[in-house]
Design an enzyme around this catalytic site. Structure first.
Site, short mmCIF file in Angstrom:
data_model
loop_
_atom_site.label_atom_id
_atom_site.label_comp_id
_atom_site.label_asym_id
_atom_site.label_seq_id
_atom_site.Cartn_x
_atom_site.Cartn_y
_atom_site.Cartn_z
N ASN A 66 62.55 73.32 39.13
CA ASN A 66 62.90 72.33 38.11
C ASN A 66 63.01 70.95 38.77
OD1 ASN A 66 64.57 70.59 36.53
ND2 ASN A 66 65.21 72.33 35.29
N ASP A 121 63.74 68.04 37.23
CA ASP A 121 64.49 67.08 36.41
C ASP A 121 65.21 66.03 37.24
OD1 ASP A 121 63.79 68.58 34.21
OD2 ASP A 121 65.80 69.36 33.83
N HIS A 122 65.81 66.50 38.35
CA HIS A 122 66.70 65.57 39.06
C HIS A 122 65.96 64.56 39.94
CE1 HIS A 122 69.98 67.16 37.03
NE2 HIS A 122 69.88 68.37 37.56
N ARG A 147 67.78 53.80 37.99
CA ARG A 147 67.37 52.39 38.10
C ARG A 147 66.34 52.00 37.05
NH1 ARG A 147 68.49 49.65 43.01
NH2 ARG A 147 70.64 50.20 43.45
N HIS A 195 63.03 69.83 31.69
CA HIS A 195 63.82 69.88 30.46
C HIS A 195 63.70 68.52 29.79
CE1 HIS A 195 68.03 70.80 28.51
NE2 HIS A 195 67.12 70.45 27.62
N ARG A 205 65.00 66.39 27.30
CA ARG A 205 66.21 66.35 26.49
C ARG A 205 66.05 65.34 25.35
NH1 ARG A 205 70.73 68.81 29.65
NH2 ARG A 205 72.02 68.23 27.88
N ARG A 247 67.37 61.65 29.14
CA ARG A 247 68.15 61.09 30.25
C ARG A 247 67.45 61.22 31.60
NH1 ARG A 247 73.08 65.43 30.65
NH2 ARG A 247 73.25 64.93 28.46
N HIS A 248 66.55 62.19 31.72
CA HIS A 248 65.79 62.25 32.98
C HIS A 248 64.28 62.34 32.72
CE1 HIS A 248 66.62 66.45 32.14
NE2 HIS A 248 67.83 66.46 32.69
N GLU A 294 61.56 73.38 29.13
CA GLU A 294 62.89 73.71 28.58
C GLU A 294 63.18 72.73 27.47
OE1 GLU A 294 66.15 73.56 31.27
OE2 GLU A 294 65.20 74.95 32.64
N THR A 339 73.07 72.19 31.19
CA THR A 339 73.16 73.26 30.20
C THR A 339 74.35 74.13 30.55
OG1 THR A 339 70.76 73.20 30.23
CG2 THR A 339 71.77 74.96 28.98
N GLU A 397 65.77 84.38 29.94
CA GLU A 397 66.25 83.88 31.23
C GLU A 397 67.76 84.07 31.20
OE1 GLU A 397 65.06 79.90 32.44
OE2 GLU A 397 66.78 79.81 33.80
N HIS A 455 70.10 79.05 36.86
CA HIS A 455 71.22 78.11 36.71
C HIS A 455 72.27 78.32 37.80
CE1 HIS A 455 73.90 75.18 34.99
NE2 HIS A 455 72.89 74.81 34.24
N GLY A 456 72.51 77.26 38.54
CA GLY A 456 73.54 77.28 39.57
C GLY A 456 73.15 78.05 40.83
N GLY A 468 66.74 74.35 40.18
CA GLY A 468 66.52 72.91 40.23
C GLY A 468 67.41 72.19 41.22
N HIS A 469 68.67 72.03 40.85
CA HIS A 469 69.55 71.13 41.57
C HIS A 469 69.61 71.38 43.07
CE1 HIS A 469 73.41 69.35 42.86
NE2 HIS A 469 73.05 68.39 42.03
#
Ligand code: PXP
Length: 237
Positions: free
Chosen positions: A6, A8-9, A17, A42, A44, A48-49, A69, A100, A150, A189-190, A211-212
């Protein structure tokens, strides 16, 4: 074992910025070179990203699984049908959340989900539901018509000691139930480099969506290497 990365980040840093860099599309190509079996974004409601432009460019260049997503809204169903990702994962979405927070409220959204699945499937796109590790939710997913689930591993990731073992058991049971129901079962997730192995070892699991943790490591070591390290971890028995 499929690893969906993922990105996204990468876009989160760009949007901090409101500029052009770093580009999640460039990150995706490098993640694929590092061994990613899929790229997830994702889109959204509040953008936001990930932006619409990212999704469209990714659709053009990603040769592996592109997983979108999204919330089951009219707008997002329209975008999915238009862009045609390889997979749509329906997630709950709240404006005020940081990420999420839990699986779908399947009971409360049955009719809306059924309609969304029908329309997305009619465009030739399989649908996965992001659900809590619950046997009941697996059964409802089957009943609504999803092709895949998932299983949310957030509670597993946040728990410690015996509580973590209990959470892992729930994830395992949900995966087993999904397989019995003829559904493909993923998890996500996580998940991090430190907690992923027991989940990767679950029998019958199709793939992990992360992702993260990968993007965090990528900031320090580069995304190709970060993906390569995660692929190696989840492939080890
Ligand atoms: N799977 C789903 C359905 C998600 O919503 C997310 C977060 O966007 C992830 C996986 C990845 O979670 P994380 O960033 O914690 O790895």
């Amino acid at each position: 074992m499929i690893l969906g990365v993922n990105v996204d980040h990468v876009a989160t840093v760009r949007q901090a910025r409101m500029t052009f860099e770093p580009d999640p599309v460039m990150a995706a190509t490098l993640a694929i070179l590092g061994g990613a079996d899929g790229i997830t974004v994702h889109l959204r409601e509040d953008r936001r990203h990930i932006q619409d432009r990212d999704l469209r460019l990714l659709r053009e260049i990603v040769p592996v699984e592109l997983n979108l997503e999204m919330a089951a809204t009219e707008e997002m169903v329209g975008i999915a049908i238009d862009v045609k990702p390889d997979l749509v994962t329906i997630v709950p979405e709240k404006r005020e959340e940081l990420t999420t927070e839990g699986g779908l409220d399947l009971q409360g959204m049955k009719q809306r989900l059924r309609e969304a699945v029908e329309r997305i499937n009619a465009a030739g796109i399989p649908v996965s539901f992001f659900i809590n590790p619950s046997i009941t939710d697996v059964d409802i997913s089957k009943d609504i018509g999803a092709q895949m689930v998932e299983i949310h591993t957030g509670h597993y990731a946040n728990a410690r000691g015996e509580a973590r073992d209990e959470e892992l058991k729930k994830v395992r049971a949900a995966v087993e139930r999904a397989r019995l129901n003829g559904l493909l079962a993923n998890a996500g997730h996580g998940l991090t480099y430190y907690n992923v192995k027991p989940v990767a070892a679950i029998e019958g699991i199709r793939g992990l969506y992360i992702g993260h943790s990968i993007i965090s490591r990528a900031v320090l070591v580069g995304i190709e290497q970060a993906v390569r390290e995660m692929k190696k971890l989840i492939s080890m028995k």
